[in-house]
Enzyme design. Structure first.
Site, PDB file in Angstrom:
ATOM      1  CB  SER A   1      -4.309  -0.028   0.318  1.00 50.03           C
ATOM      2  OG  SER A   1      -5.364   0.868   0.580  1.00 50.03           O
ATOM      3  CD  GLU A   2      -6.127   4.067  -3.507  1.00 53.08           C
ATOM      4  OE1 GLU A   2      -5.989   2.819  -3.443  1.00 53.08           O
ATOM      5  OE2 GLU A   2      -7.218   4.624  -3.712  1.00 53.08           O
ATOM      6  CG  ASN A   3      -4.494   4.179   2.341  1.00 48.98           C
ATOM      7  OD1 ASN A   3      -4.701   3.188   1.663  1.00 48.98           O
ATOM      8  ND2 ASN A   3      -4.701   4.194   3.636  1.00 48.98           N
ATOM      9  N   GLY A   4      -0.813   3.723   0.964  1.00 45.27           N
ATOM     10  CA  GLY A   4       0.463   3.377   1.582  1.00 45.27           C
ATOM     11  C   GLY A   4       0.590   2.000   2.179  1.00 45.27           C
TER      12      GLY A   4
ATOM     13  CB  SER B   1       1.707   4.603  -2.221  1.00 46.42           C
ATOM     14  OG  SER B   1       0.613   3.788  -2.537  1.00 46.42           O
TER      15      SER B   1
END
Lengths: 225, 229
Positions: free
Chosen positions: A46-49, A88
């Protein structure tokens, strides 16, 4: 009435290969996780970390410090981890994410994708989509074939602001699957149950060629559904 | 013993002046420093430039500063979850610069690390590339993106000690550490406050040297309204 979104997600899930690290966008792409083919084990980034995203928690039992890129609560599988956003997106641009699935407003025959803004109408921001298109090894566009007004989302040429230029590799709709090859553009490889080659031609403004080995009735609702 | 940086909310806010650039951590309310945002809302500063990944979530977060008329310009990646921010932008009351999320993160990282900028493939062939220099390295084209710095950063951490060592929890650690490093004066609100040494050195995410002031977080305001237990 067939569940179009899950038909698209189920077909999209067949693109997955065992062991891949994948990223799922908001909407139909999120549903891909519900259709993992047997024997295929992937890890969700998930690109938010976060990497190793697991099933959504029970309603109202989420952890306020653990969410996905849409703000919805998540869980992690054993082995998952959290990290800052520079790390990320370094993973994404650095080629460590194998596949991304995202929805779109428009996609055209050159692989251009316009997914974040309708000028004068919808201004939200591109979020992480531009980095994902530029960085993921394979970009799967998963979208309903036509917009609500019936216009083809597979257009001759994108007119909305681009999220990525020449980045789309595969287009999966409830009606067909197109795959892009160097020097050839998009090739129609699969047609869903209930549609003919003529039907696809009639609802597709994008330039494409039909594969010599195109599969008819390749996916979609079972007869009677 | 390192300096005790714990101060009152009012003392922390006295370092923010009109016209400043303020980097604010958090992401769709995960890890939003709401104690500090609410403290800033209660001051009389205005004309701020805010750097933050999102506008907040629904009516909470950066959007509260926008609605209070404190923000002239917002540099963000996504504002779609805060209709009031979109409305203020359309009404011409707010300038918005939309930046790809990974570029924004790296701009902050570069700013905090003393770099002038970096080369990225993100945004080539899109409006993001307009007016920016492109360079070829080893046969590949990249966009030159400049670093971002802020006068003040507002961040939230789950754990912090009196010197400002911070440890985040979950995805609340996505933008907070980047914000903490890219500003001249970083204010951290912490949910649990410790003495130096109580947070294991190897699990510190933001070393205290980045932090100038520590404020106790208001535990009532926490995280996303979507995930309330």
């Amino acid at each position: 009435m067939p569940d179009i979104k899950n038909i698209i997600a189920a077909r999209a899930a067949r693109e997955l290969k065992d062991g891949q690290v994948i990223n799922l966008g908001i909407g139909i792409p999120t549903l891909v996780a519900n259709h993992m083919p047997p024997g295929v084990d992937v890890v969700i980034h998930s690109e938010n970390g976060a990497v190793g995203v697991g099933p959504a928690p029970e309603p109202l039992c989420g952890d306020p410090d653990r969410g996905n890129a849409g703000g919805a609560p998540i869980t992690l599988i054993a082995g998952g981890s959290y990290f800052d956003s520079a790390t990320s997106f370094g993973m994404i641009r650095g080629g460590h994410v194998d596949m991304t699935f995202l929805g779109t407003l428009q996609v055209d025959g050159e692989g251009n994708i316009a997914s974040y803004e309708i000028p004068g109408k919808l201004v939200a921001g591109m979020g992480g989509a531009m980095d994902l298109l530029a960085g993921a090894k394979t970009v799967n566009v998963v979208t309903e074939h036509c917009s609500k007004d019936g216009a083809s989302k597979l257009v001759k040429k994108c007119t909305f602001p681009l999220t990525g230029a020449g980045e789309a590799d595969v287009i999966i709709t409830e009606r067909a699957v197109f795959r892009r090859y160097p020097g050839k553009g998009f090739v129609l490889e699969e047609v869903a149950r209930g549609y003919t080659l003529d039907d696809i031609a009639a609802c597709t403004d994008m330039d494409y060629v039909v594969s010599d080995t195109v599969q008819l009735e390749a996916f979609g609702p079972e007869p009677g559904e | 013993m390192p300096k005790n940086k714990v101060v009152s909310l009012d003392e922390a806010m006295s370092h923010i002046e009109s016209g400043m650039t303020v980097a604010i951590g958090g992401f769709l309310s995960q890890g939003d420093p709401l104690t500090l945002i609410h403290g800033l809302k209660d001051t009389d500063v205005e004309d701020l430039t805010i750097i933050s990944c999102t506008g907040g979530f629904r009516d909470r977060g950066i959007v509260e500063l926008v609605n209070a008329g404190k923000v002239r310009r917002l540099i963000a990646s996504h504002i779609g979850t805060t209709p009031d921010v979109v409305k203020a932008y359309h009404a011409g009351e707010l300038e918005v610069e939309l930046v790809p999320q990974g570029t924004l993160a790296e701009q902050m990282r570069a700013g905090g690390a003393g770099l002038g900028g970096f080369l990225t493939p993100t945004g080539l062939g899109t409006v993001v590339a307009e007016g920016k220099q492109q360079l070829q390295v080893n046969g590949k084209t990249y966009l030159l993106e400049k670093a971002l710095r802020a006068d003040v950063a507002l961040v939230r951490a789950h754990d912090g000690d009196t010197w400002g060592n911070l440890r985040y929890r979950g995805t609340a650690g996505n933008y907070n550490p980047l914000c903490a490093a890219c500003a001249d004066y970083t204010i951290a609100e912490v949910e649990y406050l410790y003495c130096p040494g109580e947070i294991a050195p190897e699990s510190v995410h933001t070393p205290g040297l980045y932090v100038k002031a520590v404020v106790r977080a208001d535990l009532y305001y926490r995280g996303s309204s979507l995930s309330a237990c």
